[in-house]
Design an enzyme around this catalytic site. Structure first.
Site, mmCIF file in Angstrom:
data_model
loop_
_atom_site.group_PDB
_atom_site.id
_atom_site.type_symbol
_atom_site.label_atom_id
_atom_site.label_comp_id
_atom_site.label_asym_id
_atom_site.label_seq_id
_atom_site.Cartn_x
_atom_site.Cartn_y
_atom_site.Cartn_z
ATOM 1 N N LYS A 72 -26.498 26.666 16.301
ATOM 2 C CA LYS A 72 -26.303 25.204 16.365
ATOM 3 C C LYS A 72 -25.344 24.850 17.495
ATOM 4 O O LYS A 72 -24.377 25.565 17.739
ATOM 5 C CB LYS A 72 -25.711 24.729 15.030
ATOM 6 C CG LYS A 72 -25.375 23.261 14.956
ATOM 7 C CD LYS A 72 -24.676 22.909 13.641
ATOM 8 C CE LYS A 72 -23.171 23.026 13.745
ATOM 9 N NZ LYS A 72 -22.463 22.556 12.529
ATOM 10 N N ASP B 290 -23.284 26.554 3.030
ATOM 11 C CA ASP B 290 -22.253 26.027 3.926
ATOM 12 C C ASP B 290 -20.990 25.753 3.116
ATOM 13 O O ASP B 290 -21.060 25.585 1.896
ATOM 14 C CB ASP B 290 -22.737 24.742 4.614
ATOM 15 C CG ASP B 290 -22.124 24.582 6.003
ATOM 16 O OD1 ASP B 290 -21.137 25.267 6.310
ATOM 17 O OD2 ASP B 290 -22.644 23.762 6.792
ATOM 18 N N GLY C 181 0.796 -1.228 0.000
ATOM 19 C CA GLY C 181 0.000 0.000 0.000
ATOM 20 C C GLY C 181 0.826 1.275 0.000
ATOM 21 O O GLY C 181 0.282 2.369 -0.159
ATOM 22 N N GLU C 182 2.151 1.144 0.187
ATOM 23 C CA GLU C 182 2.998 2.347 0.192
ATOM 24 C C GLU C 182 2.961 3.010 -1.185
ATOM 25 O O GLU C 182 3.013 2.343 -2.208
ATOM 26 C CB GLU C 182 4.437 1.932 0.542
ATOM 27 C CG GLU C 182 5.399 3.085 0.627
ATOM 28 C CD GLU C 182 6.799 2.629 1.061
ATOM 29 O OE1 GLU C 182 6.911 1.795 1.987
ATOM 30 O OE2 GLU C 182 7.778 3.098 0.458
ATOM 31 N N THR D 186 -21.441 14.563 7.190
ATOM 32 C CA THR D 186 -22.507 13.574 7.402
ATOM 33 C C THR D 186 -23.883 14.124 7.011
ATOM 34 O O THR D 186 -24.878 13.407 7.079
ATOM 35 C CB THR D 186 -22.586 13.185 8.887
ATOM 36 O OG1 THR D 186 -22.915 14.363 9.645
ATOM 37 C CG2 THR D 186 -21.275 12.602 9.389
ATOM 38 N N THR E 298 -25.752 18.653 9.939
ATOM 39 C CA THR E 298 -25.988 20.095 10.066
ATOM 40 C C THR E 298 -27.035 20.542 9.046
ATOM 41 O O THR E 298 -28.008 21.230 9.381
ATOM 42 C CB THR E 298 -24.661 20.864 9.820
ATOM 43 O OG1 THR E 298 -23.690 20.404 10.761
ATOM 44 C CG2 THR E 298 -24.847 22.368 9.931
HETATM 45 C C1 R5P Z 1 -19.243 23.382 10.354
HETATM 46 O O1 R5P Z 1 -18.681 24.277 10.939
HETATM 47 C C2 R5P Z 1 -19.202 23.231 8.857
HETATM 48 O O2 R5P Z 1 -19.385 24.448 8.197
HETATM 49 C C3 R5P Z 1 -20.204 22.221 8.398
HETATM 50 O O3 R5P Z 1 -21.498 22.707 8.705
HETATM 51 C C4 R5P Z 1 -20.026 20.899 9.066
HETATM 52 O O4 R5P Z 1 -18.674 20.541 9.141
HETATM 53 C C5 R5P Z 1 -20.800 19.848 8.333
HETATM 54 O O5 R5P Z 1 -20.683 18.638 9.011
HETATM 55 P P1 R5P Z 1 -21.862 17.595 9.002
HETATM 56 O O6 R5P Z 1 -22.345 17.518 7.580
HETATM 57 O O7 R5P Z 1 -21.237 16.295 9.472
HETATM 58 O O8 R5P Z 1 -22.912 18.109 9.942
#
Ligand code: R5P
Length: 310
Positions: free
Chosen positions: A192, A218, A39-40, A223, A226
């Site tokens: 948040k 954003d 894998g190197e 994931t 948020t």
């Molecule tokens: C947070 O400060 C970033 O701007 C994103 O909102 C965040 O990293 C997104 O992460 P996830 O999709 O896991 O909530």
């Protein structure tokens, strides 16, 4: 600069590197990147780059091989006597770890900056850093581009009326404010809380969304917790259509399913990282032309401040 220019690609997003080279009006340089049986990684330029101005395009989302590949390419370039090598990082991984927010944690983005410089980078060209202050971790020139030009062009051709721009957390507020100004929309933001990494909880909504179309902005989606929590809260509070934009679609773990199950009507992302899978709700806008223009201006020592308008 009279120096010849060449653009090379790592393996994290060859489609984007090809598109950047094409926009620039050249073909990608030849490089071999392979792995030993364990894998190197092994990288070799397959053409002379002596005395050249070279640009190595490599985003660095996980796995860690992406950053190691970039470091090897920078090191090989230096040892092959290039005049200048620029690390072109459309997505700068580890940017989220930008401060010591708890005892006994590392500052991942500072470590990445040290590694890039140590490996031989003369400049860095990147886009929508998670925190703009990361520029200060480098003692070499860093040019910070914004994807907003691609998104604003899209909304100029596809306007949305009765719009409110929403920041899904305080970190995105500056970005959201800039979009709200450019699109002539009102602004709202979500307070948040993150009880632990990759988990988000909505505390309050500041601003009015009832009876309005919403644009959530954003810098990255990992994931999609948020984003989809924000979308659900906005829908509950009477939002009409929900559109989201994000520069870096990391989209790991449950992200695709969450987006699919959410009230989001459309998510626009860029191609700084390759989408792991297609989705009917997700549309990709290319930022290749923005990078190609920046490379051209860096190469000819022209000002690139025209591209810094966020
Ligand atoms: C947070 O400060 C970033 O701007 C994103 O909102 C965040 O990293 C997104 O992460 P996830 O999709 O896991 O909530």
């Amino acid at each position: 600069m009279d120096t010849p220019l060449a653009i090379f690609s790592g393996t994290s997003n060859p489609a984007l590197a090809r598109a950047i080279a094409e926009e620039y009006g050249t073909a990608l340089g030849e490089v071999t990147i392979k792995k030993f049986s364990d894998g190197e990684l092994y990288c070799k330029y397959e053409q002379s780059i002596r005395g050249e101005d070279i640009f190595v395009v490599q985003s660095t989302p996980p796995p860690g091989d992406n950053i190691i590949e970039l470091l090897l390419l920078l090191d090989a370039a230096k040892r092959a006597s290039v005049k200048r090598v620029t690390a072109v990082m459309p997505y700068f991984g580890y940017a989220r770890q930008d401060r010591k927010d708890q005892p006994r944690v590392s500052i991942g983005s500072k470590l990445m900056a040290n590694l890039l410089v140590k490996a031989g980078a003369d400049r860095v060209l990147t886009m929508d850093l998670h925190a703009a202050q990361i520029q200060g971790f480098f003692d070499i020139p860093l040019d910070h581009l914004y994807a907003s030009r691609a998104f604003i062009d899209h909304f100029t051709s596809n306007p949305i009326d009765n719009l409110v721009v929403v920041a899904p957390d305080v970190g995105s507020l500056k970005m959201a404010r800039s979009y709200s100004k450019k699109l002539g929309a009102s602004l709202a933001f979500i307070d948040k809380r993150r009880p632990k990494a990759n988990q988000s909880e909505i505390m309050n909504l500041i601003g009015e969304v009832k009876g309005k179309n919403v644009l959530i902005v954003d810098d990255l989606i990992d994931t999609a917790g948020t984003l989809t929590n924000a979308a659900a809260a906005l829908k509950e509070r009477g939002a009409l259509n929900i559109i989201a934009i994000c520069t870096h679609p990391i989209l790991s773990g449950p992200a695709f399913q969450r987006i699919e199950d959410s009230p989001i009507d459309e998510l626009l992302v860029t191609d700084t990282v390759q989408l792991r899978q297609p989705s009917d709700k997700i549309k990709v806008l290319s930022i290749a032309n923005i990078f190609a223009e920046a490379i051209q201006r860096i190469h000819t020592n022209d000002t690139i401040s025209a591209l810094f308008d966020n």
